[in-house]
Design a protein around this motif. Sequence first.
Motif, PDB file in Angstrom:
ATOM      1  N   CYS A   1      43.373  41.240  38.136  1.00 51.33           N
ATOM      2  CA  CYS A   1      42.952  39.836  38.074  1.00 51.33           C
ATOM      3  C   CYS A   1      43.718  39.017  39.111  1.00 51.33           C
ATOM      4  O   CYS A   1      44.617  39.518  39.783  1.00 51.33           O
ATOM      5  N   GLU A   2      43.367  37.738  39.195  1.00 53.58           N
ATOM      6  CA  GLU A   2      44.009  36.839  40.161  1.00 53.58           C
ATOM      7  C   GLU A   2      45.507  36.690  39.916  1.00 53.58           C
ATOM      8  O   GLU A   2      46.269  36.377  40.827  1.00 53.58           O
ATOM      9  N   LYS A   3      45.938  36.903  38.668  1.00 56.81           N
ATOM     10  CA  LYS A   3      47.351  36.769  38.331  1.00 56.81           C
ATOM     11  C   LYS A   3      48.119  38.074  38.500  1.00 56.81           C
ATOM     12  O   LYS A   3      49.302  38.151  38.203  1.00 56.81           O
TER      13      LYS A   3
END
Length: 93
Positions: A8-10
């Motif tokens: 994911c983006e994180k």
Amino acid sequence: MQGTLRTCEKGHHYYKSSDCPVCPECAAADKPESGFLSVLAAPARRALLNNGIDTLEKLASKTEKEVLAFHGMGKSSIPKLKEVLESAGTSFK
């Protein structure tokens, strides 16, 4: 089947066997600790929020059939929502 490894983006790494883009770690972190949304699973919460329902008043303005038609809303969420509405002295439209 384990699914496809995604990030994911994180930066969380997770496996998914569907096209659903939601990271399980991010979804768990986004779960409210209180309020009517806290009694629902992540897909049902997202279904309500994606349809602009973030208060009990907005929820009560809808019929059960309308809410159940939201993508991500399952039949098991309706009794939970009814209970929350009833405890607040209201109901579905």
